[in-house]
Design a protein around this motif. Structure first.
Motif, PDB file in Angstrom:
ATOM      1  N   UNK A  59      25.506  24.728 -10.923  1.00 55.81           N
ATOM      2  CA  UNK A  59      25.637  26.157 -11.220  1.00 55.81           C
ATOM      3  C   UNK A  59      24.416  26.679 -11.977  1.00 55.81           C
ATOM      4  N   UNK A  60      23.901  25.869 -12.900  1.00 53.78           N
ATOM      5  CA  UNK A  60      22.741  26.296 -13.686  1.00 53.78           C
ATOM      6  C   UNK A  60      21.495  26.443 -12.822  1.00 53.78           C
ATOM      7  N   UNK A  61      21.469  25.712 -11.710  1.00 56.10           N
ATOM      8  CA  UNK A  61      20.281  25.738 -10.843  1.00 56.10           C
ATOM      9  C   UNK A  61      20.344  26.830  -9.774  1.00 56.10           C
ATOM     10  N   UNK A  62      21.486  27.552  -9.709  1.00 52.61           N
ATOM     11  CA  UNK A  62      21.585  28.651  -8.736  1.00 52.61           C
ATOM     12  C   UNK A  62      20.963  29.890  -9.374  1.00 52.61           C
ATOM     13  N   UNK A  63      19.668  30.067  -9.156  1.00 51.30           N
ATOM     14  CA  UNK A  63      18.926  31.178  -9.746  1.00 51.30           C
ATOM     15  C   UNK A  63      18.255  31.996  -8.648  1.00 51.30           C
ATOM     16  N   UNK A  64      17.839  33.217  -8.980  1.00 46.13           N
ATOM     17  CA  UNK A  64      17.152  34.075  -8.007  1.00 46.13           C
ATOM     18  C   UNK A  64      15.920  33.371  -7.460  1.00 46.13           C
ATOM     19  N   UNK A  65      15.839  33.302  -6.131  1.00 48.17           N
ATOM     20  CA  UNK A  65      14.710  32.667  -5.471  1.00 48.17           C
ATOM     21  C   UNK A  65      14.940  31.232  -5.070  1.00 48.17           C
ATOM     22  N   UNK A  66      15.993  30.606  -5.579  1.00 47.39           N
ATOM     23  CA  UNK A  66      16.267  29.210  -5.234  1.00 47.39           C
ATOM     24  C   UNK A  66      16.674  29.099  -3.766  1.00 47.39           C
ATOM     25  N   UNK A  67      16.258  28.007  -3.127  1.00 42.50           N
ATOM     26  CA  UNK A  67      16.658  27.717  -1.745  1.00 42.50           C
ATOM     27  C   UNK A  67      17.893  26.828  -1.768  1.00 42.50           C
ATOM     28  N   UNK A  68      18.931  27.218  -1.016  1.00 41.01           N
ATOM     29  CA  UNK A  68      20.188  26.480  -1.062  1.00 41.01           C
ATOM     30  C   UNK A  68      20.712  26.211   0.350  1.00 41.01           C
ATOM     31  N   UNK A  69      21.533  25.195   0.433  1.00 44.61           N
ATOM     32  CA  UNK A  69      22.253  24.875   1.671  1.00 44.61           C
ATOM     33  C   UNK A  69      23.734  24.990   1.366  1.00 44.61           C
ATOM     34  N   UNK A  70      24.448  25.765   2.183  1.00 50.42           N
ATOM     35  CA  UNK A  70      25.859  26.054   1.909  1.00 50.42           C
ATOM     36  C   UNK A  70      26.695  25.733   3.143  1.00 50.42           C
ATOM     37  N   UNK A  71      27.786  25.034   2.902  1.00 48.86           N
ATOM     38  CA  UNK A  71      28.820  24.822   3.921  1.00 48.86           C
ATOM     39  C   UNK A  71      30.102  25.432   3.390  1.00 48.86           C
ATOM     40  N   UNK A  72      30.850  26.080   4.264  1.00 49.21           N
ATOM     41  CA  UNK A  72      32.080  26.703   3.804  1.00 49.21           C
ATOM     42  C   UNK A  72      32.871  27.301   4.946  1.00 49.21           C
ATOM     43  N   UNK A  73      33.813  28.148   4.585  1.00 48.70           N
ATOM     44  CA  UNK A  73      34.689  28.789   5.567  1.00 48.70           C
ATOM     45  C   UNK A  73      34.383  30.281   5.624  1.00 48.70           C
ATOM     46  N   UNK A  74      34.163  30.781   6.840  1.00 47.48           N
ATOM     47  CA  UNK A  74      33.913  32.200   7.017  1.00 47.48           C
ATOM     48  C   UNK A  74      35.238  32.941   6.978  1.00 47.48           C
ATOM     49  N   UNK A  75      35.357  33.899   6.052  1.00 49.27           N
ATOM     50  CA  UNK A  75      36.621  34.627   5.891  1.00 49.27           C
ATOM     51  C   UNK A  75      36.347  36.127   5.843  1.00 49.27           C
ATOM     52  N   UNK A  76      37.392  36.887   6.045  1.00 48.78           N
ATOM     53  CA  UNK A  76      37.291  38.336   5.906  1.00 48.78           C
ATOM     54  C   UNK A  76      37.126  38.662   4.431  1.00 48.78           C
TER      55      UNK A  76
END
Length: 477
Positions: A59-76
């Motif tokens: 969480x501390x490393x999620x900053x503006x400009x950071x590159x991330x890879x995300x897996x999850x569920x697409x929801x409304x």
């Protein structure tokens, strides 16, 4: 799992499916909501993090400009402003971004500041939109010519000729600048240089394209050109791209037809394929206009200007008629023009061109048959001996967009014009050959690509529509 891009996911109709996306963090709110962008669209996708089940160090490393890879569920989405979002099940940091050092923060930055950070400015909404529009325009240019039987010709970047006769060219040499050999007159001896003669970076591919048009019929160039003009205005670059078609057997009327049809095609393409970006840029200009005094506000929005060109027939007007209109206009009589029009032969300025387009004819205008002494040597001389078969296409808000002409195909007339301008025949022997062997009427035009992008995006400075601008005292990046 195959990676999807943000644009695809925002248009997706199938919810509760597992998705995988990579991009850069635009904002991270409340240790929960990531606004993620991957460059495929101006719009971000919201990714909802389960902060209670996410490692605190992540969480501390999620900053503006950071590159991330995300897996999850697409929801409304349950929030306002977005239709879908991703409930994150797994998040990896691909590249950290120091929040203290990262210059592109989620706030308003001046364009001057962003020019100093041109390597990062494309991460802002404005510049990502501009560059996607630029890409679409580039595709549309090639699409138009390829669909209409033109052949793409790569003309040389290094040249021994000055197509425009302007003399403002960057020299190309292999000499050690501190030890360049000199001749008996103490002038630099270019016969000992790499090419055996004085060479420069090209200002235009037109002359070479003409030679290919006289064999292939219809050709076009689209490449970088250079001008060593020491100018810091909002309309000048030292390195810029030019679009230059040349067509055998086309006279000036056919050339005007081509320019109008071409421009309408590329603008229609971006209107149909860059809607989100153009809507954003249109809104940006509307908001910017609100901060200006009433007298400085635009008469048309960006989208209105684009439709003004696409939806109207271009009015064709001779230079002589235009001079009469301008001389008798209210702004001229009341001395409101910065450059008053007093007599035939004046070189028209942007204020005059815009008056003709925006106030008098209220449509795009093509001026033709200009005075010979204010146009280039290769333009065909008319029978009156004082005008040439030149044309300029004028747009709202910007003035001249396209410059072109019917080329001088008569060898004797071309030689005479070159002599009057002290252009040596021995330097242009290859150009003269096309008038010796199977000469024919032919025409073409030039369109500065950045000028087209400037008009299409509504940006105010040409340095903001090219990825890395080259200007006096600036060759960074």
């Amino acid at each position: 799992m195959e990676r999807s891009n943000v644009k695809e996911l925002l248009q997706c109709e199938s919810f509760l499916q597992a998705v995988h996306v990579k991009g850069w963090v635009r904002t991270f709110r409340g240790n929960r909501f990531i606004a993620l962008n991957d460059g495929s669209t101006i719009n971000n996708i919201q990714c909802v993090v389960d902060f209670e089940n996410t490692d605190e160090n992540i969480l501390k490393r999620i900053t503006t400009g950071a590159a991330v890879s995300i897996t999850g569920t697409l929801v409304e989405s349950q929030g306002k402003g977005q239709r879908v979002e991703i409930n994150v099940t797994n998040l990896d940091i691909l590249g950290d971004s120091s929040s203290e050092e990262y210059p592109i923060q989620p706030k308003k930055h001046s364009f001057e500041f962003l020019r100093k950070n041109a390597h990062l400015r494309v991460r802002t909404n404005t510049f990502s939109a501009v560059m996607r529009v630029r890409s679409a325009l580039s595709f549309a240019v090639h699409q138009y010519f390829q669909q209409n039987g033109f052949f793409y010709v790569n003309t040389p970047i290094i040249t021994g000729s000055d197509a425009e006769g302007a003399g403002e060219m960057f020299k190309v040499t292999n000499f050690d600048i501190n030890k360049a050999p000199v001749d008996e007159n103490e002038d630099i001896d270019y016969s000992q240089d790499f090419f055996g003669k004085e060479t420069n970076l090209t200002v235009s591919g037109q002359l070479e394209a003409e030679t290919y048009a006289m064999a292939l019929g219809k050709v076009y160039t689209f490449g970088p050109t250079f001008r060593a003009e020491n100018s810091n205005t909002t309309r000048h670059l030292a390195e810029f791209w030019m679009i230059e078609p040349e067509v055998a057997f086309n006279d000036l009327d056919a050339n005007m037809d081509l320019s109008e049809d071409f421009i309408k095609h590329v603008l229609k393409y971006v209107l149909e394929n860059c809607q989100d970006d153009l809507n954003f840029l249109n809104d940006r200009l509307i908001n910017e206009d609100k901060t200006k005094p009433q007298a400085e506000r635009s008469d048309m929005s960006l989208l209105e200007k684009l439709h003004f060109v696409v939806d109207n027939n271009f009015k064709r007007v001779s230079y002589t008629e235009a001079i009469d209109i301008l001389r008798n206009s209210k702004p001229n009589k009341k001395k409101k023009f910065k450059f008053p029009i007093n007599e035939w032969g004046a070189d028209l300025q942007s204020e005059h061109e815009r008056f003709l387009v925006e106030k008098h004819f209220k449509c795009p205008v093509i001026l033709f048959d200009y005075p010979a002494n204010i146009k280039a040597f290769y333009m065909r001389l008319n029978e009156d001996g004082k005008t040439v078969r030149a044309m300029d296409v004028l747009f709202p808000g910007i003035g001249e967009m396209v410059g072109g002409s019917q080329r001088e195909e008569r060898l004797d007339v071309l030689k005479q014009k070159m002599a009057e301008l002290d252009i040596e025949e021995k330097e242009m022997w290859w150009y003269l050959d096309t008038r010796k062997f199977g000469t024919a009427v032919h025409s073409g035009f030039g369109l500065g690509f950045e000028r087209l992008v400037l008009f299409t995006t509504g940006m105010g400075n040409i340095r903001d529509v090219i990825p890395f601008p080259r200007t006096p005292q600036n060759a960074d990046f």
